[in-house]
Each structure stands twice: as structure tokens, then as C-alpha cells.
Design an enzyme around this catalytic site. Structure first.
Site, short mmCIF file in Angstrom:
data_model
loop_
_atom_site.label_atom_id
_atom_site.label_comp_id
_atom_site.label_asym_id
_atom_site.label_seq_id
_atom_site.Cartn_x
_atom_site.Cartn_y
_atom_site.Cartn_z
CG HIS A 17 -47.36 -56.25 23.11
ND1 HIS A 17 -46.88 -55.13 23.76
CD2 HIS A 17 -46.25 -56.96 22.76
CE1 HIS A 17 -45.56 -55.18 23.81
NE2 HIS A 17 -45.16 -56.27 23.19
CE LYS A 41 -33.47 -56.39 30.21
NZ LYS A 41 -34.07 -56.53 28.89
NE ARG A 90 -40.93 -55.59 17.10
CZ ARG A 90 -40.22 -55.04 18.06
NH1 ARG A 90 -40.57 -53.87 18.53
NH2 ARG A 90 -39.15 -55.63 18.56
CB SER A 127 -42.52 -51.84 25.27
OG SER A 127 -43.59 -52.73 25.09
#
Length: 157
Positions: A17, A41, A90, A127
């Protein structure tokens, strides 16, 4: 003046990040790192904690601020006068996930999405993977900034 938003949950922020933040900051006059709140969440870190951890790591970058947002990202981008949304990729799986959203965002508001390919050193870092490795006692110090590693270890203690 060019302005972009760089959204994510950043729970926690990784070196991948941070690499995207630094590179995007060179491309735009103003970059707003946006911690997107998903009320459905429960993250490991509270929103304010995420913001503080990110701010500490980008304090040296001119024109970079960190905020949070709940709701449609394109509404936020429009309110902030952003010309672009910056997303790090990614791999092709990330692209397949992000491309339809980018097209929808452009359709809804005309805000373009700029994709930045991750540094290959961080292509496997997420993460959720960092949290999993840390919970199992693995060494995550090469994957996240030092302040984030300390905060994560404190959460797990």
C-alpha cells in the site's frame, strides 16, 4: 490541480500500500488516501487507528491527506473533486475484480480509475494474509511498516 483518491480498507496497511501511495503522490498534485468504511465488516483496527497509522507513514509526502468515507466511492470522489481513483493491482485476479468497478465508476460520474501495478516484492502481500501470519506467530516485519507491526503485535497480545 489534479486530485486523486486512493481507497481501501487498509486493515492493516502494508508496504505494498505504501509503495502505491508514494508512487501515486508523484503523479497527482493532491492524493487523498481514503479508508473506506464497510459497516458490515468489523476490522482488526478501528478506522481512527488505521488513519493514524497511515498518516504517520505518509507525513513526508506533500499533498497527501488521509480521510475516511462510508458510502459509494464515486460519491466521495465527486464531492472531493477528484479526477481519478487510484487502485493498486497485484495480479490479474485484482484486475478482473477492479475493472468492472472502474467501468461502473466512470459510467456513473466520469471519474477515471488509474491502475498502478504493484512492486513485485509485494505482489503476494495482502492485509488478510499479514494478519493470518501474525496470528500464527510468523514474522511480518518485512511486509508492513514498523509502526503498523508494533500496533498489530499489540492487538494480538
Amino acid at each position: 490541480m489534479s486530485r486523486a483518491v486512493c481507497p481501501g480498507s487498509f486493515d492493516p496497511m502494508t508496504l505494498g500500500h505504501l509503495d502505491i501511495f508514494r508512487r501515486a503522490a508523484r503523479l497527482f498534485d493532491e492524493l487523498v488516501i481514503t479508508v473506506v468504511v464497510n459497516p458490515n465488516k468489523q476490522g482488526m483496527f478501528a478506522i481512527d487507528e488505521r488513519i493514524a497509522l497511515i498518516e504517520e507513514n505518509v507525513a513526508d509526502l506533500p499533498g497527501v491527506t488521509v480521510e475516511s468515507w462510508t458510502g459509494l466511492l464515486v460519491d466521495y470522489a465527486r464531492e472531493r473533486g477528484a479526477q481519478a481513483i487510484v487502485k493498486g493491482l497485484r495480479n490479474s485476479t485484482d484486475f478482473d475484480y477492479e475493472q468492472p468497478m472502474a467501468s461502473m465508476n466512470a459510467h456513473l460520474t466520469g471519474v477515471e480509475t488509474a491502475f498502478l501495478c504493484t512492486d513485485p516484492r509485494y505482489a503476494y502481500v495482502s492485509s488478510s494474509l499479514v494478519k493470518e501470519v501474525a496470528k500464527l506467530g510468523g514474522d511480518i516485519t518485512a511486509l508492513i511498516p514498523a509502526n503498523v507491526a508494533a500496533a498489530l503485535q499489540a492487538k494480538l497480545a
